[in-house]
Design a protein around this motif. Structure first.
Motif, short mmCIF file in Angstrom:
data_model
loop_
_atom_site.label_atom_id
_atom_site.label_comp_id
_atom_site.label_asym_id
_atom_site.label_seq_id
_atom_site.Cartn_x
_atom_site.Cartn_y
_atom_site.Cartn_z
N SER A 88 0.84 -1.19 0.00
CA SER A 88 0.00 0.00 0.00
C SER A 88 0.88 1.25 0.00
O SER A 88 2.09 1.18 0.22
CB SER A 88 -0.92 0.01 1.22
N ASN A 89 0.25 2.40 -0.22
CA ASN A 89 1.02 3.65 -0.28
C ASN A 89 1.72 3.98 1.03
O ASN A 89 2.71 4.71 1.04
CB ASN A 89 0.11 4.81 -0.68
N LYS A 99 7.26 7.70 -0.29
CA LYS A 99 5.84 7.81 0.04
C LYS A 99 5.15 8.86 -0.83
O LYS A 99 4.02 8.67 -1.29
CB LYS A 99 5.66 8.18 1.52
N LEU A 159 4.66 7.44 -4.25
CA LEU A 159 3.58 6.46 -4.26
C LEU A 159 2.22 7.15 -4.22
O LEU A 159 1.27 6.74 -4.89
CB LEU A 159 3.72 5.51 -3.07
N SER A 160 2.11 8.22 -3.43
CA SER A 160 0.83 8.93 -3.33
C SER A 160 0.46 9.60 -4.65
O SER A 160 -0.70 9.85 -4.92
CB SER A 160 0.91 9.98 -2.21
N ASN A 192 1.11 8.18 -7.52
CA ASN A 192 0.98 7.08 -8.49
C ASN A 192 2.06 7.16 -9.57
O ASN A 192 1.79 7.04 -10.76
CB ASN A 192 -0.41 7.08 -9.14
N ASN A 202 2.56 0.91 -10.29
CA ASN A 202 1.33 1.34 -9.63
C ASN A 202 0.12 0.64 -10.22
O ASN A 202 0.02 0.47 -11.43
CB ASN A 202 1.14 2.86 -9.76
N ASP A 243 -4.99 1.95 -4.50
CA ASP A 243 -3.81 2.70 -4.10
C ASP A 243 -2.71 1.73 -3.67
O ASP A 243 -1.97 1.96 -2.72
CB ASP A 243 -4.14 3.67 -2.95
N ASN A 295 0.69 -0.88 -4.86
CA ASN A 295 1.85 -0.83 -5.72
C ASN A 295 2.52 -2.21 -5.73
O ASN A 295 2.49 -2.93 -4.73
CB ASN A 295 2.87 0.21 -5.23
#
Length: 536
Positions: free
Chosen positions: A205-206, A230, A233-234, A236, A256, A261, A263
């Motif tokens: 997860s993110n 982070k 990742l948020s 994408n 992604n 949400d 990865n």
């Protein structure tokens, strides 16, 4: 006295030759270590990123299909009064596709009405989970975060689709659970992979929680990720990262999932690079030792006579292999047998190295299946071509190619790709760049070509592929998107524009060509949606 002086001179020249060989070897190994280490690390990162993106696309595709399956099942249920119909549909959904470990039908009060398998004995139980509450509240297709079920205490993700009666009244939902610590569809996608390096694959997860890993003990645990990762990742953003955890380094590729949400993390231990380098250095050291012994013997026996040609050979042998260097080596006056053999050996080795480097460069920029340019080769040549006022780009994609692989097998799918590539080579000019970006996606750059002419060429390609009939090969069609390079700030952005047009062609029914300008009349220089490298 003369003999003594001669002996001292021989010893001096011998030690000088030994020192020269040792120094050359050390310099070669040092440059090899620093250059090749960075190159290997970069290659592993690129491979991890490419593989993570591919797995993410596969997982996205599976989740999308599972949602479609749920929606179809939901459309078959218009009343909760027929228990057998609900059970039959739940069984069909679970057993036919294999996407879900269990399936339940729940009314709008959160009461389980039917289950598959029925051995779960959950009928009549009221659900209290957050996933159930969200599914009832949204009344839309829903994918939950991982959670432990209160009824079976399993770690799962839950996918649901609302159920409505004929009048459009909300009845509840039908949902499927995917077990994260047991055999499931995610296990098939992630655990069984073919990868050269000792890579670890996880769905994360993110915020760094491991949603799935082939080791059940890691599922639900936390991966330490820094603030920069982070943030990526948020947003994408897929990519490759070097992650440091104290003294440990990991080479991480991130892909992604667009529908959640989540990865895909593909990461290898940073010590892998050192292991590869140490192995290479050990092999090089033995080779250098052999050269050192041979050179020392020659220097001791014939120091005065051999000093001049050997010194020249030593200098050239440390040079970068080029045709000019090879020619210089061949012109050295090596009048005695040993020097001549050494000259021939070094010359042949450099010629072989030059050929190998050329072959490696060609292989690195060419798709091995079709002989077309791969993404790297295409982008390199496209960037050299520069931005031209009449440059057009075409992205084309085989329609329903997954169905070809699933029905006819991947060998037949490869033959179809080769057939399509042959048609592209026939129709395109020698000055055109034709590349396969992966899977069933092809990209063509047409220098000095307007979008109107590019549309004609793309339609000609489409018709040729549609009309192509070969024994034992299925008929296929393509969809294509076209954009002008002048409408974009870069080649990457122009390709994204063609992908947007390609998606429009897919949405309009496939087997057609769409201009980007017809989709977005005003040129866009930013905010272009990132297109997937593989289409349905």
């Amino acid at each position: 006295m003369t003999a003594l002086r001669t002996m001292k001179l021989n010893l001096l020249l011998t030690w000088m030759s030994i020192g020269a060989v040792v120094l050359t070897g050390v310099l070669l190994l040092t440059s090899l270590y620093f250059y090749q280490k960075a190159n290997i690390e970069h290659t592993i990162l690129e491979n991890n990123n490419a593989y993570a993106r591919k797995l993410a696309e596969t997982a996205d595709r599976v989740i999308g299909i599972s949602q479609q399956e749920l929606a179809y099942s939901a459309s078959k249920i218009h009343s909760f009064s027929d228990y057998q119909t609900m059970v039959d549909e739940a069984d069909r959904l679970r057993l036919q596709s294999g996407f879900f470990n269990s399936v339940i039908v729940v009314n709008d009060h959160g009461i389980i009405l039917a289950t598959s398998p029925e051995s779960l004995n959950l009928r009549g139980i009221g659900l209290q989970s957050e996933a159930n509450a969200n599914a009832l509240k949204t009344r839309k297709p829903y994918i939950s975060q991982p959670f432990f079920t209160g009824t079976t205490n399993r770690y799962v993700i839950f996918v649901s689709s609302p159920v409505f009666d004929h009048a459009g009244n909300y009845l509840g939902y039908i949902g499927g659970s995917i077990y994260l610590k047991e055999k499931s569809i995610l296990n098939q996608i992630i655990s069984t992979h073919f990868y050269n390096y000792s890579a670890n694959v996880s769905i994360v997860s993110n915020d760094g929680h491991i949603i799935f890993n082939k080791d059940p003990n890691k599922v639900g645990s936390q991966i330490g990720i820094d603030d920069q990762l982070k943030k990526m990742l948020s947003q994408n953003v897929s990519g490759a990262y070097v992650v440091n955890h104290g003294e440990e380094t990991q080479l991480l590729g991130v892909g992604n999932l667009t529908k959640t949400d989540w990865n895909v993390f593909v990461y290898a231990d940073g010590t892998l690079v050192n292991d590869i380098m140490l192995s290479t250095i050990r092999q090089s050291v033995w080779f250098i030792i052999l050269i050192l012994v041979f050179t020392s013997l020659l220097s001791y026996a014939l120091s005065t006579l051999i000093a001049r040609p050997l010194r020249r050979l030593a200098i050239l042998s440390a040079s970068k292999p080029t045709a000019h260097v090879v020619e210089e080596i061949r012109q050295i006056d090596a009048w005695y047998y040993e020097a001549n053999k050494l000259k021939v050996s070094i010359s042949a080795g450099m010629v072989s190295t030059i050929k190998q480097v050329k072959n490696l460069d060609r292989e690195a920029s060419t798709d091995p299946l079709t002989g077309l340019l791969n993404r790297r080769g295409f982008m390199t040549l496209a960037s050299i071509s520069g931005k031209h006022s009449e440059n057009a780009l075409i992205s084309l994609d085989l329609d329903h190619f997954k169905r070809v692989n699933d029905t006819w097998g991947h060998d037949t799918g490869d033959k179809v790709l080769v057939m399509v590539s042959s048609i592209l080579k026939t129709i395109c000019r020698e000055t055109d760049l034709v590349g396969r970006f992966g899977g069933e996606e092809f990209v063509i750059m047409l220098p000095g070509t307007s979008t109107e002419n590019a549309e004609k060429i793309a339609d000609r390609i489409r018709c040729s592929i549609e009309q192509e009939k070969q024994p034992q090969l299925p008929s296929v069609t393509i969809s294509a998107g076209i954009a002008a390079l002048e409408d974009a700030d870069s080649i990457d952005e122009a390709i994204k524009m063609t992908d947007i047009a390609l998606y429009e062609a897919k949405d309009k029914g496939r087997n057609r060509v769409v201009l980007y300008r017809s989709v977005c009349p005003l040129p866009q220089t930013s905010g272009v949606h990132t297109a997937s490298s593989s289409h349905a």
